[in-house]
Motif scaffolding. Structure first.
Motif, PDB file in Angstrom:
ATOM      1  N   ASP A  54      -2.090  -0.474  35.370  1.00 29.63           N
ATOM      2  CA  ASP A  54      -2.619   0.875  35.180  1.00 29.63           C
ATOM      3  C   ASP A  54      -1.535   1.848  34.737  1.00 29.63           C
ATOM      4  O   ASP A  54      -1.801   2.786  33.973  1.00 29.63           O
ATOM      5  CB  ASP A  54      -3.263   1.374  36.472  1.00 29.63           C
ATOM      6  N   ALA A  55      -0.301   1.621  35.220  1.00 30.47           N
ATOM      7  CA  ALA A  55       0.796   2.548  34.879  1.00 30.47           C
ATOM      8  C   ALA A  55       1.168   2.481  33.409  1.00 30.47           C
ATOM      9  O   ALA A  55       1.764   3.413  32.876  1.00 30.47           O
ATOM     10  CB  ALA A  55       2.014   2.239  35.743  1.00 30.47           C
ATOM     11  N   ARG A  56       0.844   1.382  32.739  1.00 27.41           N
ATOM     12  CA  ARG A  56       1.185   1.271  31.314  1.00 27.41           C
ATOM     13  C   ARG A  56       0.556   2.396  30.513  1.00 27.41           C
ATOM     14  O   ARG A  56       1.183   2.982  29.639  1.00 27.41           O
ATOM     15  CB  ARG A  56       0.702  -0.067  30.766  1.00 27.41           C
ATOM     16  N   SER A  57      -0.700   2.683  30.811  1.00 28.83           N
ATOM     17  CA  SER A  57      -1.383   3.728  30.059  1.00 28.83           C
ATOM     18  C   SER A  57      -1.032   5.111  30.568  1.00 28.83           C
ATOM     19  O   SER A  57      -1.067   6.081  29.812  1.00 28.83           O
ATOM     20  CB  SER A  57      -2.895   3.510  30.132  1.00 28.83           C
ATOM     21  N   GLU A  58      -0.679   5.225  31.863  1.00 33.30           N
ATOM     22  CA  GLU A  58      -0.348   6.535  32.406  1.00 33.30           C
ATOM     23  C   GLU A  58       0.911   7.102  31.770  1.00 33.30           C
ATOM     24  O   GLU A  58       1.077   8.312  31.654  1.00 33.30           O
ATOM     25  CB  GLU A  58      -0.183   6.438  33.925  1.00 33.30           C
ATOM     26  N   ARG A  59       1.813   6.231  31.344  1.00 39.23           N
ATOM     27  CA  ARG A  59       3.062   6.695  30.740  1.00 39.23           C
ATOM     28  C   ARG A  59       2.868   7.114  29.289  1.00 39.23           C
ATOM     29  O   ARG A  59       3.757   7.704  28.691  1.00 39.23           O
ATOM     30  CB  ARG A  59       4.125   5.605  30.825  1.00 39.23           C
ATOM     31  N   LEU A  60       1.727   6.764  28.707  1.00 38.18           N
ATOM     32  CA  LEU A  60       1.488   7.030  27.297  1.00 38.18           C
ATOM     33  C   LEU A  60       0.548   8.216  27.124  1.00 38.18           C
ATOM     34  O   LEU A  60      -0.389   8.392  27.899  1.00 38.18           O
ATOM     35  CB  LEU A  60       0.868   5.797  26.618  1.00 38.18           C
ATOM     36  N   SER A  61       0.792   9.028  26.112  1.00 35.55           N
ATOM     37  CA  SER A  61      -0.129  10.107  25.777  1.00 35.55           C
ATOM     38  C   SER A  61      -1.345   9.530  25.072  1.00 35.55           C
ATOM     39  O   SER A  61      -1.349   8.359  24.658  1.00 35.55           O
ATOM     40  CB  SER A  61       0.564  11.120  24.865  1.00 35.55           C
ATOM     41  N   ARG A  72      -9.378   5.887  29.986  1.00 37.04           N
ATOM     42  CA  ARG A  72      -8.778   7.087  29.402  1.00 37.04           C
ATOM     43  C   ARG A  72      -9.756   7.856  28.513  1.00 37.04           C
ATOM     44  O   ARG A  72      -9.815   9.091  28.557  1.00 37.04           O
ATOM     45  CB  ARG A  72      -7.539   6.704  28.597  1.00 37.04           C
ATOM     46  N   PRO A  89      -1.757  -1.141  26.215  1.00 38.48           N
ATOM     47  CA  PRO A  89      -2.582  -1.042  27.418  1.00 38.48           C
ATOM     48  C   PRO A  89      -3.811  -1.941  27.313  1.00 38.48           C
ATOM     49  O   PRO A  89      -4.246  -2.299  26.209  1.00 38.48           O
ATOM     50  CB  PRO A  89      -2.981   0.440  27.452  1.00 38.48           C
TER      51      PRO A  89
END
Length: 520
Positions: free
Chosen positions: A316-323, A361, A353
């Motif tokens: 889940d953190a992979r996408s959280e770090r990306l805009s 998202r 992601p």
């Protein structure tokens, strides 16, 4: 006295050529295609028809024309002048099809009749002669045929959901590291099912159990090196392939197969079902998580729950770090490389992601697809319409509450169910009906009454052809409604249109209250 319409012989039919169409679904039918054919030929003999062609769809559902090759070949032969017969004889209306829209069945019959070929139903107690009586009976039977499949679908889904909640497995491969175990109605184990094997006794059930120790060790190793060593799914797949370890389907590992092991809750013992649905053989839908049917701790886990949650947190953190822009750029690069998009393609992409991250998202994969300029082959516009109507629902309720207040009434709204209680006297549920164009170009609406809340009155707003605004309203009292699902045409006869109103003024007058002076 019982009149047998099939005994009515006609001399003018002598020497006419006919084709027979027979169909049997995958469910257990009382009449096989052979028995249907025997009844058809008896009917043809009495009417003087000679059966010269047979079109048979064995094991095919009548919900649509998908997979009914014989039926479509029949229609094509008729419309393109290859038919050397003047009539098509079918056992009954349901064998022609259990279409959810009765107009669809009528459309195919009309296409045949326009080409000079009649459709006759040998077992139904009416003559398909175009008379008012036969047209009414035929329409009723078409509706009943479609309703049978709908009701069966509802019952089957409810039964499957109940079994899931009780911890039983409903289809699908068990997955690497797990096995399917057959149990009897008392939960006693009867034996392990191998690939391709199925239960043969209706009361038996299937559960998941831990597989061989070596597979369990590999699953735990996948989690450990992903969480503790920080290695990616593709690196793990390459390492497993280098050791000549195959998946449960005897295939090499890929990024996607490793990814599925890392996100599937069955490895911590949870039984989750209905992530997607394909009811009545219509569109494949990916259901919202709150609609999933689940039973936690149904099976023996083979992965520590804390380890599982750590793996999910990393994913889940992979996408959280990306805009949003960065995620869409990655998706666009995948589209450029493959020419198309799907959940599997996204999950296989390195450094991207997961498909579930895009879904979370952007609200849906379709929304993400649209933002990068990709349109799937299927028409999923109805999903956007449904989303728009869900957003409209609170506005409609607010307008109704304001209208009640304007005439002096009082209303209480349940924040969880949106059920309205008017003047402390009766309850009201508000529904919005999406308009749907049929293949024949007419409008249809479907309403599912809320039998769980069981309101005294349902206000159903029937949307216009563009689903932009209500075109009219139906005020449906509970006491007069006998069906849980209503299907509406543009004109529905007095039995339903007696409840139709252009505005809600009549409802507001029902809710109105006037101040009365107190008697001395």
């Amino acid at each position: 006295m019982v009149i047998d319409w099939n005994q009515r012989e006609t001399n003018n039919g002598r020497g006419l050529r006919a084709a027979e169409y027979v169909r049997m679904s995958t469910d257990h039918q009382e009449f096989s295609t052979d028995n249907q054919s025997a009844a058809i030929r008896s009917y043809a003999d009495k009417r003087g028809y000679e059966i010269v062609r047979t079109y048979a769809d064995d094991g095919k559902s009548g919900l649509s024309t998908d997979g009914r090759d014989a039926f479509m070949r029949l229609i094509d032969d008729v419309e393109n002048g290859r038919a050397d017969f003047s009539a098509i004889i079918v056992y009954d209306v349901s064998r022609w099809g259990r279409f959810q829209d009765p107009d669809e069945a009528a459309m195919y019959e009309l296409r045949c009749r326009r080409a000079g070929v009649d459709v006759l139903y040998c077992a139904d107690q009416f003559e398909n002669d175009g008379s008012i009586g036969s047209s009414i009976v035929k329409t009723v039977k078409r509706v009943m045929a479609g309703a049978y499949s709908h009701d069966l679908s509802v019952k089957v889904f409810a039964g499957q959901a109940n079994l899931i909640r009780r911890g039983y497995r409903q289809g699908g491969a068990p997955g690497f590291g797990l096995r399917r175990m057959l149990v009897d109605q008392n939960g006693e184990k009867k034996g392990q099912l191998d690939r391709g094997e199925h239960k043969s006794i209706a009361t038996d059930r299937v559960i998941l159990v831990p597989g061989p120790d070596e597979e369990i060790a590999i699953v735990r190793e996948i989690y450990r090196i992903f969480v503790e060593d920080g290695r990616s799914e593709r690196e793990i797949a390459a390492a497993l392939n280098a050791r000549a370890i195959l998946t449960d389907l005897s295939r090499p590992w890929t990024r996607g197969t490793v990814h599925q092991i890392l996100i599937n809750e069955k490895y911590v013992g949870h039984n989750v079902w209905a992530r997607t649905s394909f009811k009545l053989k219509r569109e494949h839908l990916r259901n919202d998580p709150e609609k999933w049917v689940r039973a936690d701790d149904a099976f023996a886990p083979i992965v520590d729950r804390q380890m599982f949650m750590q793996a999910r947190a990393i994913i889940d953190a992979r996408s959280e770090r990306l805009s949003d822009e960065a995620m869409l750029d990655l998706l666009k690069s995948i589209l450029d490389g493959h020419g198309q998009l799907s959940g599997i393609i996204i999950d296989e992409a390195e450094g991207c992601p997961s498909s579930s991250a895009y879904r979370s998202r952007f609200g849906s994969l379709l929304r993400a697809y649209a933002l990068v300029g990709f349109s799937p082959d299927h028409d999923y516009r109805y999903l956007e319409i449904n989303r728009k109507l869900r957003a409209l629902h609170p506005t409609v309720i607010a307008e109704i509450i304001a209208g009640i207040g304007a005439v002096g009434g009082r209303v209480a709204s349940d924040p969880l169910t949106d059920l309205l209680t008017v003047n402390g006297e009766f309850t009201v549920s508000v529904a919005i009906m999406r308009s749907i164009f049929t293949s024949a170009g007419s409008l249809r609406w479907k309403l599912r009454l809320d039998t769980a809340l069981n309101p005294d009155l349902t206000i159903a707003a029937r949307m216009d052809e563009n689903n932009d605004r209500p075109r009219d309203f139906y005020l449906l009292p509970r006491l007069d409604m006998r069906e849980a699902v209503l299907r509406l045409c543009e004109y529905n006869g007095l039995s339903l249109d007696a409840y139709r109103f252009d505005t809600l003024d009549r409802f507001y007058r029902m809710a109105a209250r006037a101040l009365l002076p107190r008697a001395a």
